[in-house]
Structures are given as structure tokens and as C-alpha cells.
Scaffold this motif. Structure first.
Motif, mmCIF file in Angstrom:
data_model
loop_
_atom_site.group_PDB
_atom_site.id
_atom_site.type_symbol
_atom_site.label_atom_id
_atom_site.label_comp_id
_atom_site.label_asym_id
_atom_site.label_seq_id
_atom_site.Cartn_x
_atom_site.Cartn_y
_atom_site.Cartn_z
ATOM 1 N N ALA A 31 1.152 2.021 -1.759
ATOM 2 C CA ALA A 31 1.109 1.579 -0.368
ATOM 3 C C ALA A 31 2.206 0.564 -0.101
ATOM 4 C CB ALA A 31 -0.248 0.970 -0.041
ATOM 5 N N GLU A 32 2.991 0.839 0.942
ATOM 6 C CA GLU A 32 3.925 -0.166 1.439
ATOM 7 C C GLU A 32 3.141 -1.000 2.438
ATOM 8 O OE1 GLU A 32 8.135 -0.804 3.812
ATOM 9 O OE2 GLU A 32 7.141 1.162 3.858
ATOM 10 N N VAL A 33 3.082 -2.294 2.185
ATOM 11 C CA VAL A 33 2.223 -3.173 2.996
ATOM 12 C C VAL A 33 3.082 -4.134 3.810
ATOM 13 C CG1 VAL A 33 0.329 -4.822 2.953
ATOM 14 C CG2 VAL A 33 0.437 -2.998 1.229
ATOM 15 N N LEU A 34 3.041 -3.959 5.146
ATOM 16 C CA LEU A 34 3.813 -4.817 6.060
ATOM 17 C C LEU A 34 2.925 -5.984 6.485
ATOM 18 C CD1 LEU A 34 6.579 -4.861 7.702
ATOM 19 C CD2 LEU A 34 5.218 -3.994 9.617
ATOM 20 N N HIS A 35 3.358 -7.211 6.193
ATOM 21 C CA HIS A 35 2.542 -8.387 6.530
ATOM 22 C C HIS A 35 3.453 -9.577 6.778
ATOM 23 C CE1 HIS A 35 3.245 -10.424 2.641
ATOM 24 N NE2 HIS A 35 3.341 -9.186 2.163
ATOM 25 N N TYR A 36 2.879 -10.694 7.246
ATOM 26 C CA TYR A 36 3.700 -11.882 7.469
ATOM 27 C C TYR A 36 3.154 -13.094 6.730
ATOM 28 C CZ TYR A 36 0.440 -12.519 11.467
ATOM 29 O OH TYR A 36 -0.665 -12.620 12.289
ATOM 30 N N TRP A 37 2.498 -12.859 5.634
ATOM 31 C CA TRP A 37 1.918 -13.933 4.831
ATOM 32 C C TRP A 37 2.908 -14.414 3.775
ATOM 33 C CZ3 TRP A 37 -3.152 -10.754 4.704
ATOM 34 C CH2 TRP A 37 -3.918 -11.079 5.832
ATOM 35 N N THR A 38 3.696 -15.441 4.176
ATOM 36 C CA THR A 38 4.754 -15.916 3.266
ATOM 37 C C THR A 38 4.638 -17.401 2.932
ATOM 38 O OG1 THR A 38 6.161 -16.325 5.184
ATOM 39 C CG2 THR A 38 6.403 -14.183 4.083
ATOM 40 N N SER A 39 3.722 -18.134 3.583
ATOM 41 C CA SER A 39 3.572 -19.558 3.259
ATOM 42 C C SER A 39 2.811 -19.684 1.944
ATOM 43 C CB SER A 39 2.759 -20.265 4.357
ATOM 44 O OG SER A 39 1.374 -19.944 4.179
ATOM 45 N N GLY A 40 2.730 -20.905 1.386
ATOM 46 C CA GLY A 40 2.094 -21.111 0.069
ATOM 47 C C GLY A 40 0.723 -20.464 -0.053
ATOM 48 N N GLY A 41 -0.196 -20.870 0.830
ATOM 49 C CA GLY A 41 -1.567 -20.343 0.759
ATOM 50 C C GLY A 41 -1.635 -18.867 1.102
ATOM 51 N N GLU A 42 -0.841 -18.454 2.103
ATOM 52 C CA GLU A 42 -0.833 -17.041 2.515
ATOM 53 C C GLU A 42 -0.353 -16.158 1.367
ATOM 54 O OE1 GLU A 42 0.277 -17.404 7.293
ATOM 55 O OE2 GLU A 42 1.881 -17.300 5.794
ATOM 56 N N ALA A 43 0.721 -16.613 0.701
ATOM 57 C CA ALA A 43 1.309 -15.801 -0.378
ATOM 58 C C ALA A 43 0.320 -15.648 -1.532
ATOM 59 C CB ALA A 43 2.601 -16.464 -0.859
ATOM 60 N N LYS A 44 -0.443 -16.713 -1.825
ATOM 61 C CA LYS A 44 -1.446 -16.626 -2.907
ATOM 62 C C LYS A 44 -2.516 -15.597 -2.546
ATOM 63 C CE LYS A 44 -1.328 -20.807 -5.596
ATOM 64 N NZ LYS A 44 -2.106 -21.871 -6.248
ATOM 65 N N ALA A 45 -2.903 -15.590 -1.281
ATOM 66 C CA ALA A 45 -3.964 -14.668 -0.848
ATOM 67 C C ALA A 45 -3.480 -13.223 -0.920
ATOM 68 C CB ALA A 45 -4.406 -15.029 0.566
ATOM 69 N N VAL A 46 -2.261 -12.962 -0.418
ATOM 70 C CA VAL A 46 -1.791 -11.567 -0.433
ATOM 71 C C VAL A 46 -1.477 -11.121 -1.866
ATOM 72 C CG1 VAL A 46 0.695 -11.950 -0.022
ATOM 73 C CG2 VAL A 46 -0.441 -9.928 0.942
ATOM 74 N N GLN A 47 -1.096 -12.088 -2.705
ATOM 75 C CA GLN A 47 -0.868 -11.778 -4.128
ATOM 76 C C GLN A 47 -2.166 -11.292 -4.771
ATOM 77 O OE1 GLN A 47 1.877 -11.644 -5.807
ATOM 78 N NE2 GLN A 47 1.067 -11.435 -7.911
ATOM 79 N N ALA A 48 -3.290 -11.886 -4.373
ATOM 80 C CA ALA A 48 -4.599 -11.477 -4.922
ATOM 81 C C ALA A 48 -4.878 -10.020 -4.555
ATOM 82 C CB ALA A 48 -5.697 -12.385 -4.377
ATOM 83 N N LEU A 49 -4.493 -9.627 -3.335
ATOM 84 C CA LEU A 49 -4.697 -8.238 -2.926
ATOM 85 C C LEU A 49 -3.802 -7.307 -3.734
ATOM 86 C CD1 LEU A 49 -5.998 -6.145 -1.113
ATOM 87 C CD2 LEU A 49 -4.323 -6.712 0.686
ATOM 88 N N LYS A 50 -2.564 -7.739 -3.914
ATOM 89 C CA LYS A 50 -1.599 -6.932 -4.699
ATOM 90 C C LYS A 50 -2.133 -6.738 -6.114
ATOM 91 C CE LYS A 50 3.329 -7.238 -6.091
ATOM 92 N NZ LYS A 50 3.219 -7.452 -7.568
ATOM 93 N N GLU A 51 -2.582 -7.816 -6.713
ATOM 94 C CA GLU A 51 -3.070 -7.741 -8.099
ATOM 95 C C GLU A 51 -4.304 -6.844 -8.195
ATOM 96 O OE1 GLU A 51 -1.342 -12.160 -9.343
ATOM 97 O OE2 GLU A 51 -3.530 -11.821 -9.258
ATOM 98 N N ASP A 52 -5.203 -6.948 -7.230
ATOM 99 C CA ASP A 52 -6.413 -6.119 -7.253
ATOM 100 C C ASP A 52 -6.030 -4.644 -7.113
ATOM 101 O OD1 ASP A 52 -9.565 -6.174 -5.339
ATOM 102 O OD2 ASP A 52 -9.154 -5.987 -7.493
ATOM 103 N N PHE A 53 -5.076 -4.383 -6.230
ATOM 104 C CA PHE A 53 -4.618 -3.016 -5.976
ATOM 105 C C PHE A 53 -3.975 -2.441 -7.236
ATOM 106 C CE2 PHE A 53 -3.573 0.364 -3.166
ATOM 107 C CZ PHE A 53 -2.242 0.752 -3.338
ATOM 108 N N GLU A 54 -3.121 -3.236 -7.870
ATOM 109 C CA GLU A 54 -2.431 -2.771 -9.087
ATOM 110 C C GLU A 54 -3.424 -2.621 -10.243
ATOM 111 O OE1 GLU A 54 2.039 -4.459 -7.993
ATOM 112 O OE2 GLU A 54 0.692 -5.695 -9.250
ATOM 113 N N ALA A 55 -4.400 -3.505 -10.290
ATOM 114 C CA ALA A 55 -5.402 -3.421 -11.362
ATOM 115 C C ALA A 55 -6.237 -2.145 -11.224
ATOM 116 C CB ALA A 55 -6.315 -4.649 -11.310
#
Ligand code: GAL
Length: 420
Positions: A31-55
């Protein structure tokens, strides 16, 4: 009639579930995921989704577009769809979901929704946002509250300030801070940030009925009312409480000013809490979360992911996997702890959520019972597109000029009428 329809419907759902399973069984979910979560807290949250998806075997293709509030991302999305190359998954909100669904651009998530029992775990107000024509076309990931004051307790203590319960008390504290040479309000001069403050003042001074009459029903009398003039009077005061360098500042940099004690308070949605948490700060110790003065009001924002129609089996499998994971109980906890929001899914364990999140949960319940719950205008829940644009234009023009409140209400009513 109903029985027939019901039976027919069941068969169709079953078939599409089986087909979905058949198609996706041999695919490599991506999945190519278009989002605007680039600040510190936002990036951590979207990273969690990426990791769950990859896992779970997915291939994540990150497509971030920097710019809080999402206006830059919305422009990229429009051009991607117009050029026939939509991303598989897009962070999106409120009426925009229905607008895209009406164009036929969104895929149908009903099979996943049925398989995962979304009707039983999503509150009706979120179902209304992510369903079009009775079908799921998006999946909500959180509930953000907009009407918060983030305060530095040490700085407030310098002027013996207690949490303000009214806007008059807020102004009295701010005047004391100014007199002490302290910046009362950390702010970023961008239209969506100006409108974020504006809507908290509108709810605080007018209440939910006034708010909805103005921004949902677009009632000209309410838009030109004395109450709306008072809202602009308060915005004029707020202009006097920000520092000289506020123009264009990103919201998370303003949060940083409160964190470092360079300013006393920021008015922003609880994605700001994601910044404090990402920096290891503790609520009640390093920062305070105070709801902005109102009569038990609550301004709701909720992020969702819509799945645009794509052709490849790999993308379809990726969309199905992503949608399933996003509303998963475990992921709902992990993501929202990082993001500063509360779960969209009902019944998620709350023991790990802090006092700010618990306050948001309690106030959400209370405001939906009292009728003081409203959708955000600045963040595209109660209004989107042209109407939201009209509010942002007038509010930011007033904030950055010496426009009178009388002129501002006329301009606002006119701009909203033109936008209809
Ligand atoms: C909102 C979005 C939030 C947060 C904020 C700042 O519109 O819904 O999730 O990210 O913008 O970028």
C-alpha cells in the motif's frame, strides 16, 4: 421487501468476501499511503502503523506530504487522482470522504467491515463519517479533541495563574503574563491554526447551538450576530498575546515553545500532546492539558484512511490488510498513545491512557449527552471544502489586520454565502 433485500444483500457480501479472499490470497499486500503526519509525535504514530503492516506481511510505500492541517496533502491528492494515479490509501476526514465517494473514486470496504464487525465497535457518529450509501468507504483511526490549552505549569506559576474557566479569566492571565514579559500564547500563523483558535472561542462564547447554526446551517443572522462580534473581539485580544515571530510557524514548533517555557500556553488539538509525549514529557508535571473555556463543549476531529480504487491485486490485498489492522484493538491502543488522540474503536482498554486522554473520553461522553459536542470546522468535520475555506480566509485576514469585528462578521457571512 426488507427480507428480500436482506437475503440478497447477505449473498452479495458473502460472494465479495470470498472473491476478496481469492484475489488477495496469492497477492503480496502492498500500500502506498498518502498522509501528512511528519511532526515528532505524528511520525511515531504513523511508524507504528507501518511496522504493524510490515509485521503482517505488507509492503508499505510511504507518501508523506509535510504541512500540518493537511491542505498541502489535499492538493497532492487531487492532482494524483486527476492524473489517474491515486495512492492506495489516503489520510482523509469528514465530508471530504463523502465528496470523494460521490465521484466513485473510493473502493468498498464493506467486506472487511462485515468480517471485522465494525458496526459493533464504531460509534454511530464515526460510522456516519466513513459510510457512503450505507457502505464503508473509509476506516477511522482515532478521535482527536481540538479545544485544548497546553500549558507550562512552571510558567503559569510565575503569575500565580489557575487554569482559566472563562475567556475573561484567560485574558486576565495573559495580561499578567505580558506584564511579566512572558509570551502568553505560542501560535503558528497559518490559516488552519488561526481557525483552530477561532472555533474554540466560538464554542466557548456561543455554545454548540450557536456553533452549529453558524457553521453547519450557515445562518446569516447568527454569522452576523453580536455573539459572533464578541468572538472576533476575543480573536483581536488573542492577536495581542502571540509573539512577533508567529507568522507561518508550524504548529509543532509552537508546542516546542511551551515545552521549553518560552511561552505559557498553546491552543491546539491533542496531536500537540503527541509532541510532549514524544519528548518524554509527563502530563500534570511537565505540561497541563486544559479544555478551553466553554459550557462543557467538545470539538471533535477524527482521522480516517480512505482506500482509492486501484487495479492491482497486490494493492487490493494491501488495502484489505491495512483496513483490518487500523481498527484492530491492539493497534488502536498503540497508535493513539503515540498520536495524542483516543481510540475510534469502542471498548479498547484504557489503563495505558493518561489523564488527558481519560478527560477526553469522559468529556466526549458528557458532551454527546448534553448536546455540546460539535464537529471541527478548522479540521474538516462539520464543514469542508469551500465553506471551511471561507472561514479560514476571513479569520486569518482579521487576525493579521486591524479589521473591526463589525466588518469581520459581514465578511464572514458574505464569504460563506458565496461558498455555498
Ligand atoms: C489535523 C489532523 C491531525 C493532526 C493535525 C496537525 O488536521 O487531523 O491528525 O495531524 O492536523 O497536522
Amino acid at each position: 421487501m426488507k427480507i428480500l433485500t436482506h437475503k440478497l444483500t447477505v449473498t452479495t457480501a458473502l460472494v465479495s468476501t470470498l472473491m476478496f479472499a481469492a484475489v488477495t490470497a496469492h497477492a503480496q499486500p502492498q500500500a502506498e499511503v498518502l498522509h501528512y503526519w511528519t511532526s515528532g509525535g505524528e511520525a511515531k504514530a504513523v511508524q507504528a502503523l507501518k511496522e504493524d503492516f510490515e509485521a503482517n506481511g505488507g509492503k508499505w510505500i510511504d507518501a508523506p506530504v509535510a504541512g500540518g492541517g493537511g491542505d498541502a496533502q489535499a492538493a497532492v491528492l487531487r492532482s494524483r487522482v486527476l492524473s489517474g494515479n491515486p495512492p492506495a490509501a489516503v489520510q482523509i476526514k469528514g465530508p471530504n470522504i463523502h465528496e470523494w465517494a460521490a465521484t466513485g473514486a473510493l473502493g468498498d470496504l464493506n467486506a472487511v467491515g462485515a468480517a471485522e464487525g465494525w458496526d459493533n465497535v464504531l460509534p454511530p457518529l464515526l460510522q456516519d463519517i466513513v459510510k457512503y450509501d450505507g457502505k464503508y468507504v473509509a476506516v477511522p483511526v482515532n478521535i482527536h479533541r481540538v479545544d485544548w490549552i497546553w500549558a507550562n505549569p512552571e510558567v503559569l506559576a510565575k503569575v500565580d495563574a489557575e487554569p482559566p474557566r472563562t475567556w475573561d479569566e484567560f485574558n486576565a492571565i495573559a495580561d499578567k503574563l505580558l506584564a511579566a514579559g512572558i509570551t502568553p500564547l505560542a501560535h503558528g500563523g497559518q490559516p488552519w491554526q488561526d481557525a483552530t483558535i477561532f472555533e474554540t472561542v466560538a464554542l466557548g462564547l456561543g455554545g454548540a447551538e450557536f456553533f452549529n447554526k453558524a457553521f453547519v446551517e450557515k445562518d446569516p443572522e447568527t454569522l452576523k450576530s453580536d455573539t459572533m462580534k464578541k468572538v472576533f473581539d476575543q480573536m483581536r485580544k488573542m492577536r495581542g498575546y502571540v509573539d512577533a515571530d508567529f507568522p507561518g510557524r508550524d504548529w509543532n514548533l509552537a508546542t516546542g515553545m511551551v515545552m521549553r517555557g518560552e511561552a505559557a500556553m498553546q491552543i491546539m488539538g491533542d496531536w500537540a500532546k503527541g509532541e510532549f509525549v514524544a519528548a518524554g514529557k509527563k502530563p500534570g508535571v511537565d505540561f497541563l492539558c486544559l479544555s478551553t473555556p466553554s459550557n462543557g463543549g467538545y470539538i471533535l476531529n477524527s482521522d480516517s484512511f480512505a482506500m482509492f480504487k486501484v487495479t492491482s491485486a497486490d494493492d487490493n490485498a494491501g488495502q484489505e490488510l491495512l483496513a483490518r489492522l487500523i481498527l484492530g484493538e491492539k493497534f488502536q491502543e498503540t497508535f493513539n498513545l503515540y498520536k495524542g488522540s483516543i481510540p475510534a474503536r469502542m471498548g479498547v482498554a484504557t489503563d495505558k491512557f493518561d489523564e488527558c486522554a481519560v478527560k477526553s473520553m469522559i468529556d466526549l461522553q458528557a458532551s454527546s449527552e448534553s448536546g455540546e459536542l460539535v464537529g471541527s470546522v478548522a479540521h474538516e468535520i462539520a464543514a469542508a471544502g469551500a465553506i471551511r475555506g471561507a472561514v479560514l480566509d476571513v479569520v486569518t485576514e482579521h487576525f493579521n489586520s486591524d479589521m473591526t469585528s463589525e466588518a469581520a462578521v459581514e465578511r464572514l457571512a458574505e464569504a460563506i454565502e458565496l461558498a455555498e
